[in-house]
Design an enzyme around this catalytic site. Structure first.
Site, PDB file in Angstrom:
ATOM      1  N   ALA A  80       9.044  -9.511  -0.159  1.00  0.00           N
ATOM      2  CA  ALA A  80       9.254 -10.163   1.141  1.00  0.00           C
ATOM      3  C   ALA A  80       9.710 -11.604   0.958  1.00  0.00           C
ATOM      4  O   ALA A  80      10.760 -12.012   1.469  1.00  0.00           O
ATOM      5  CB  ALA A  80       7.968 -10.107   1.958  1.00  0.00           C
TER       6      ALA A  80
ATOM      7  N   GLN B 216       1.055  -3.470   6.371  1.00  0.00           N
ATOM      8  CA  GLN B 216       0.938  -3.448   4.913  1.00  0.00           C
ATOM      9  C   GLN B 216      -0.528  -3.531   4.501  1.00  0.00           C
ATOM     10  O   GLN B 216      -0.975  -2.840   3.598  1.00  0.00           O
ATOM     11  CB  GLN B 216       1.704  -4.629   4.312  1.00  0.00           C
ATOM     12  CG  GLN B 216       3.194  -4.398   4.250  1.00  0.00           C
ATOM     13  CD  GLN B 216       3.533  -3.299   3.283  1.00  0.00           C
ATOM     14  OE1 GLN B 216       3.393  -3.457   2.076  1.00  0.00           O
ATOM     15  NE2 GLN B 216       3.937  -2.161   3.778  1.00  0.00           N
TER      16      GLN B 216
ATOM     17  N   GLU C 215       0.227  -5.941  -1.671  1.00  0.00           N
ATOM     18  CA  GLU C 215      -0.728  -5.515  -2.690  1.00  0.00           C
ATOM     19  C   GLU C 215      -2.079  -6.199  -2.512  1.00  0.00           C
ATOM     20  O   GLU C 215      -3.112  -5.649  -2.886  1.00  0.00           O
ATOM     21  CB  GLU C 215      -0.148  -5.775  -4.077  1.00  0.00           C
ATOM     22  CG  GLU C 215       1.111  -4.958  -4.285  1.00  0.00           C
ATOM     23  CD  GLU C 215       1.669  -5.015  -5.687  1.00  0.00           C
ATOM     24  OE1 GLU C 215       2.290  -4.025  -6.106  1.00  0.00           O
ATOM     25  OE2 GLU C 215       1.513  -6.039  -6.369  1.00  0.00           O
TER      26      GLU C 215
ATOM     27  N   LEU D  40       5.671 -13.518   7.707  1.00  0.00           N
ATOM     28  CA  LEU D  40       7.020 -13.481   8.275  1.00  0.00           C
ATOM     29  C   LEU D  40       7.086 -12.608   9.518  1.00  0.00           C
ATOM     30  O   LEU D  40       7.848 -12.888  10.439  1.00  0.00           O
ATOM     31  CB  LEU D  40       8.014 -12.989   7.217  1.00  0.00           C
ATOM     32  CG  LEU D  40       8.052 -13.849   5.944  1.00  0.00           C
ATOM     33  CD1 LEU D  40       8.935 -13.192   4.884  1.00  0.00           C
ATOM     34  CD2 LEU D  40       8.554 -15.262   6.263  1.00  0.00           C
TER      35      LEU D  40
END
Lengths: 214, 735
Positions: B515, B628, B695, B620
């Protein structure tokens, strides 16, 4: 550990090592399969099947081994229905047949003569989304998008199942009609795996479409 | 553009588009099934034939003979490829085992043949007629019995296997409060929903692969190297990827065999790995055995931290870097870490979502919970007390941002942590024993070079091209947001084209670097485009303002479409990095809180609540970023409670190699999840001031679940997954 040339056959070994035997057979071919091949015709048997997909009539001449999933994806090129496992384990191939959701990978195409099949493309397309598709967009009920058509087809059918009074494993009282609750939705949607883990958002999307406080 | 000094104000800070919880721009395609994945590209090339992969039935040894007579004679068969029929094949830089085995076999289900036929059904049937004679060799399949032979591996991406600081041995020996415990994590499978798949088409000596791959440039290079052709003869196209999680970082056998099959058949060939082949044919997260030693003063200050990890891989492979986070997460003046690697003949181990940290924190964050209990301290307070604002092994090097303590305290407040009885096994809700657990989340931020090309066309449409991939992360959307912000246009006026090796080389999707890195590359290209537009208009770029689809300078205002009226304006740039990541430790932080209930009679474990609080720089797109994190929390719940590749230690393979046997969380396993992002920017990471979150979300989750199960039951399970059989004999007697 000594490595045997052949698999030792004991009851314990057979049970513990069952998967080995199965895997080895699939690679090497069993005597039965071999015999079948020797008798096999040079062309595979085909059959004619006619069904409606998304309100369009189709007639296909198919290898009888063709699943409904591959008939849709490879023959009609309706690739919105996904192949995740081809073994009825993941739900990515869910379509709605005569009002009920099924795993199209577990069903041969020739079993569907005369059926009315709705795929994800039949629910809505960009610019004209079905309310469930729109709700998935709003609630971010997807990430990679691969399980998404199956989730959406399942979700649409789940709300119909609840409306029709069909109970689930978590329906507390079988004499009362089931209602749209998060536990009911989670239970009924559990055949549709989302490895990206959008479950929480998917349930929000379904609740939104159902128009209930759950 | 080179980023070598911390960012100051720039157009992204306007936050008119960036930072908004925008719906994904690819949503209408994905929700209608019209986003095209690799195997579905009926549109790109006609006359596609079907390939079906045959996998090795032994784990180690060699093929004595392959009889293809029946397979070749089967209806519809066009070609059969084996290592014997393929020309000399190389091996990609990122592969450990060969993608087409034979005569040597390196692991179970290593691909050994591809059967190409007119139809899928014919290819599958003929593949079952390939007769293979093997000689099985002795293999090593058991990590637990391989520890003595494990060796110190070479450095992985610059990370040394061992570290020492202060005098760990003396400090641990003299610590008044100590923990010395062993933890195990099993092998995990990515189990992404879309199987690895490719369509290959040759045009003379040029190969095009429509495939499903996270890293286009790496993989174009590895395809070329494997096939022994020039990289510029290979084109990879991968606009939609049905999940990767690290499993599609590299070229796999579907791509190479499709290319070989297409050459042999003289027509395009498509290949998808059958689901039951995927787990042993491709990569997995390796199992670990970890020993953690902690020493502390009686008032709870850590004085010694030791973390050792053992893992296995094929010869030439690497370790699971499970000790990495322990070098940075908590303060202590005396420290040691070590990784050792055993050679195992199981399928290839490699990266899976948060490699290193995911299994490392599964162990470390239980150990921290155990230590807090030994000290009689609250586990949140214990973590807060041992925070560090500098790299503990290099105290002169600060973290660029580190708000772990806020994550913990905000999370504790939100979760209702203070109501918790510190004694385990006391809270009861009917037949359920109820507990809560906490764990810290930690994952480093990585910046990778990333390039993009941006076009402004005559209609004022901004088109971004980069070989960046969107594996479900939201790349399409955040790249569009970045370009819209930079050029002052609405999101609808941006078109994003990804995943094609013809486009400029991006960071790709991995290591949660995608990203920040890819949008920084788009930032650089947009900055160039702004200059080009203004110069075309004969203005001074320094003071130009881009807003509402126009460029404004002093009294003059020109529509972008008009600026490009004389022809498309194109700019391309690459973002690269100086030494800020060396001067500052750039990491992401979080705190996970979990409530779990355990059936007092059956030991069934249910997760009731999950909360994550994350500090990861500028977010963002909060909607996509939250997804995520909840997705990673879900995968972490799987690691905690069910995910385990069962190893057949006699014959050397993962037994539960499909989605029925390898259990992953389903809807019924996951409650409503909450995520809080701290409002922060990190000017040291890039002009975007962002970091990764994809992650971070999985890091620590499993330990928070395990700690909640402990709190519910008083039973400490140190061997994942935490399943009911590990609780049953220790649960209270049923009345």
């Amino acid at each position: 550990m000594a490595i045997p040339e052949e698999f030792p056959i004991s009851r314990r070994g057979l049970l513990a090592g069952g998967a080995v035997s199965v895997a080895a057979v699939s690679a090497a071919g069993s005597p039965d399969a071999r015999a079948a091949v020797e008798k096999a015709p040079s062309r595979p048997p085909t059959a004619r099947v006619a069904f409606h997909v998304n309100n369009t009539a189709h007639e296909l001449e198919l290898d009888t081994r063709t699943t409904l999933l591959d008939a849709l994806r490879e023959h009609l090129r309706l690739t919105g229905t996904k192949k995740g496992c081809d073994h009825g384990q993941c739900g990515a191939c869910t379509v709605i047949v005569d009002g009920r959701r099924i795993n199209s990978c577990l069903s041969l195409a020739v079993m569907h003569d005369g059926d009315k099949i709705t795929t994800i493309e039949g629910l809505g397309l960009p610019g004209n989304l079905h309310p469930m598709q729109q709700a998935f967009v709003e609630h971010d009920g997807y990430q990679c998008g691969y399980c998404t058509p199956g989730q959406i087809c399942s979700a649409v059918a789940v709300l119909e199942e609840i409306k029709a009074g069909i109970p689930s494993h978590v329906t507390a009282d079988l004499s009362d009609p089931p209602s749209v609750t998060r536990p009911e939705l989670r239970e009924r949607m559990s055949g549709n795996i989302c490895r990206c883990g959008a479950y929480s958002n998917i349930v929000d999307a379904i609740v939104d479409v159902a128009g209930v406080k759950a | 553009m080179k980023f070598d000094t911390p960012a100051t104000n720039n157009p992204i800070d306007q936050l008119k588009v960036v930072g908004k919880p925008t719906n994904r721009i690819d949503g209408p395609l994905k929700t209608t099934g019209t986003a095209p994945y690799a195997y579905e590209r009926h549109d790109v090339v006609p006359n596609q034939a079907y390939g079906y992969v045959v996998g090795s039935a032994i784990a180690k040894g060699k093929i004595d003979s392959i009889d293809l007579k029946e397979a070749k004679a089967a209806p519809g068969v066009l070609a059969v490829v084996t290592a014997a029929s393929a020309e000399m094949l190389g091996k990609g830089d990122f592969n450990t085992a060969k993608l087409l085995g034979g005569p040597e076999i390196q692991h179970y289900h290593q691909a050994i043949a591809l059967v190409v036929a007119e139809s899928f059904e014919q290819a599958r049937a003929a593949a079952a007629l390939v007769r293979v004679q093997y000689t099985r060799a002795k293999g090593n399949f058991d990590l637990a019995t391989s520890l003595d032979g494990a060796v110190k591996p070479p450095a992985v991406f610059g990370t040394e296997p061992d570290s020492r600081f202060g005098d760990f041995d003396a400090a641990f020996a003299s610590a008044p409060v100590k923990l010395d415990a062993r933890y195990t994590t099993p092998d995990h499978s990515h189990a992404m929903m879309e199987p690895h798949a490719s369509i290959a088409s040759w045009d003379g000596d040029r190969l095009t692969l429509w495939t499903s791959n996270q890293m286009i440039a790496w993989s174009a290079g590895d395809v070329a190297k494997t096939l022994g052709i020039a990289k510029d003869k290979v084109r990879l196209v991968s606009p939609y990827i049905g999940g990767g999680f690290g499993g599609k970082l590299f070229v796999r056998s579907d791509a190479i065999l499709a290319a070989l099959g297409a050459k042999a058949a003289g027509r395009p060939v498509k290949v998808a790995l059958p689901r039951p082949l995927m787990i042993n044919n491709t990569t997995h997260r390796p199992a670990t055995i970890q020993r953690i030693r902690l020493g502390a003063t009686t008032d709870g200050k850590l004085t010694a931290i030791g973390h050792e990890s053992w893992s296995g891989d094929l010869k030439g492979g690497g370790p699971e870097t499970a000790v990495g986070q322990t070098r940075l997460l908590y303060a202590a003046p005396n420290r040691m870490t070590a990784m050792r690697l055993a050679v195992l003949d199981l399928p290839e181990g490699n990266a899976m979502r948060a490699p290193g940290e995911a299994p490392g924190l599964m162990a470390l964050e239980i150990a921290i919970d155990e230590m807090a209990e030994k000290l009689g301290m609250d586990p949140v307070a214990f973590r807060v007390l041992n925070d560090t604002q500098v790299d503990p092994e290099k105290p002169e090097r600060p973290f660029s941002q580190r708000r772990l303590n806020e994550c913990l305290s905000i999370g504790a407040e939100k979760f209702g942590w203070k109501d918790r009885n510190p004694k385990p096994g006391l809270a009861r809700d009917g037949r359920w024993l109820v507990g809560t657990g906490v764990a810290a989340a930690f994952r480093n931020n990585i910046n990778e070079k990333s390039a993009a090309r941006v076009r402004l066309d005559r209609n004022g449409l901004v088109i971004v091209e980069t070989d960046m991939t969107d594996i479900g992360t939201g790349s399409y959307t955040i790249i569009a947001q970045t370009a819209a912000e930079m050029l002052g246009v609405p999101l609808t006026q941006v078109e994003v084209r990804l995943g094609d090796s013809l486009f400029p080389v991006s960071a790709g999707s991995g290591g949660q670097w995608g990203a920040n890195s890819s949008t920084a590359g788009v930032y650089a290209a947009c900055a160039q485009l702004r200059t080009a537009i203004v110069e075309k208009l004969g203005l001074d770029p320094a003071d130009a303002v881009f807003e509402k689809g126009r460029v404004r300078l002093g009294g003059k205002s020109v529509a972008l479409a008009k600026a490009a009226g004389g022809g498309e304006i194109v700019a391309e740039d690459l973002m690269e990095y100086g030494d800020l990541a060396q001067r500052f430790q750039q990491s992401t932080f979080g705190a996970h809180f979990v409530e779990a209930a355990v059936d007092a009679a059956t030991g069934e474990i249910r997760i009731r609540r999950m909360l994550a609080v994350c500090a990861a720089g500028r977010i963002l797109n909060p909607k996509a970023a939250r997804s995520q994190v909840i997705g990673a929390m879900t995968m972490g719940a799987g690691a905690a409670l069910m995910e385990e590749l069962a190893v057949d230690k006699r014959f050397g393979f993962f037994v539960n190699h499909d989605l029925a046997g390898y259990e992953v969380p389903v809807h019924a396993d996951i409650p409503s999840q909450e995520v809080i992002f701290l409002d922060e920017v990190d000017p040291t990471t890039s002009p975007m001031k962002a970091k990764g979150v994809g992650e971070l979300g999985i890091c620590g989750v499993a330990a928070a679940v395990a700690n909640a199960v402990y709190h519910a039951t008083g039973i400490r399970v140190r061997n994942y997954p935490v399943t009911l059989d590990k609780l049953l004999d220790k649960l209270p007697d049923v009345a």
